[in-house]
Design a protein around this motif. Structure first.
Motif: not given
Length: 349
Positions: A144-161, A163-164, A168-171, A318-320
């Protein structure tokens, strides 16, 4: 020489792993002897001392971290103190010193942790009635924790980046790979800070006026991975102790996890103190926390990597949006001050 250097820099990690293994083996052997409750309590004594030391340090650490980190009395106090300017500097320096000293004390406690963990794990195994069911629950917790960390770092955070910034967040992740690996190796956002700055400024070509402001703050108040951990771990503790959590309890845990992650210092082992504070907030016992300790030495490294990745993405956002005037030619992109660098290397901030 390299082997000796590796052992010196990773002595705490190696000691913790050895303690976990010895605790499991000794606990399984002693379990077959059918020890009495008094014997189990005596075995758990060094581990209980470890937990009590963490409980002793958690309140001053959280209060001082939130006040110095500016956010609920602590948040209002921090904001008001900042408005006083030079007159409030003495008080700010006081809480900064309290924060640094408390972090140093936690580091000292962590050197005792292998011994405490050994007897915690040993006593917990001796007192557990059904090891199979406990192992299944622990496996679910890890997944559960590894899945939560993966979703947060690979989906949620890149998605927010994306959108804003529409970039490409993965760069960002690719250019920050050295910082992410260092975070995984050290399990400390603060210790990784110099490497993170180098990746952001040299490889990503971000303005140092932005990175030198965002990254130190992020290393203190931006603990995404820790928030995921502190929200999930109490559910495991509740299930292990046969306690049902209401929707209200889950909401309180989630809010407390977010607030405490903001006030957490980026040093190894800080998650234990924060978790104990969250457990106390909803009246959960700390029985079963030793099972989390057996795997936390590894999962904590994933959490730290998520924290550092989040910091890098924030600098990109912030740089953007920030248009800074051209840098004065007389200014140089100097390295951090020697005093700050030494404090970072010593793990005091």
């Amino acid at each position: 020489m390299k082997v000796l250097q590796f052992l010196r820099h990773n002595m705490l990690l190696i000691s913790t792993i050895i303690a976990v293994v010895l605790g499991i083996v000794a606990g399984m052997v002693c379990r077959m002897l059918k020890p009495s409750p008094d014997a189990i309590q005596l075995v758990q004594l060094p581990g209980e001392l470890f937990l009590r030391m963490l409980k002793m340090l958690m309140l001053p650490l959280i209060i001082a971290s939130i006040i110095t980190g500016v956010i609920t009395y602590c948040t209002v106090f921090a904001v008001t103190l900042g408005q006083l300017g030079r007159r409030g500097a003495v008080v700010t320096q006081f809480f900064t010193a309290v924060n640094i000293v408390t972090c140093k004390m936690i580091r000292l406690v962590m050197w005792y942790s292998p011994l405490g963990i050994l007897f915690l794990v040993m006593g917990q195994i001796m007192s557990t009635s059904d090891m199979t069911e406990t192992g299944q629950t622990l496996a679910i917790y890890i997944a559960t924790e590894l899945a939560g960390l993966a979703i947060h770092s690979l989906v949620v955070l890149p998605g927010l980046y994306f959108i804003l910034t529409r970039k490409n967040p993965y760069a960002i992740y690719l250019k920050a790979i050295q910082a992410l690996l260092t975070a995984f190796a050290t399990s400390s956002s603060a210790a990784t800070l110099p490497v993170t700055m180098q990746c952001v400024e040299k490889r990503m070509k971000m303005d140092t006026r932005i990175s030198r402001f965002i990254l130190p703050v992020g290393a203190t108040v931006n603990m995404d991975g820790s928030a995921v951990y502190v929200a999930i771990a109490p559910v495991f503790i509740a299930q292990y102790n046969g306690i049902s959590m209401s929707i209200g309890d889950v909401i309180i845990v989630s809010l407390t996890a977010v607030l405490n992650s903001i006030g957490s210092a980026g040093v190894p082992g800080i998650g234990y103190a924060v978790l104990l504070l969250v457990l106390n907030s909803i009246g959960l016992p700390d029985r079963g926390i030793s099972f989390l300790v057996t795997v936390d030495w590894l999962i904590d490294r994933f959490r730290t990597a998520v924290n550092v990745a989040s910091d890098c993405l924030v600098v990109g956002v912030f740089s953007h949006y920030t248009e800074l005037p051209p840098r004065d030619p007389s200014e140089t992109q100097s390295e951090p001050q020697q005093e700050d660098q030494e404090m970072l290397e010593n793990g005091l901030v």
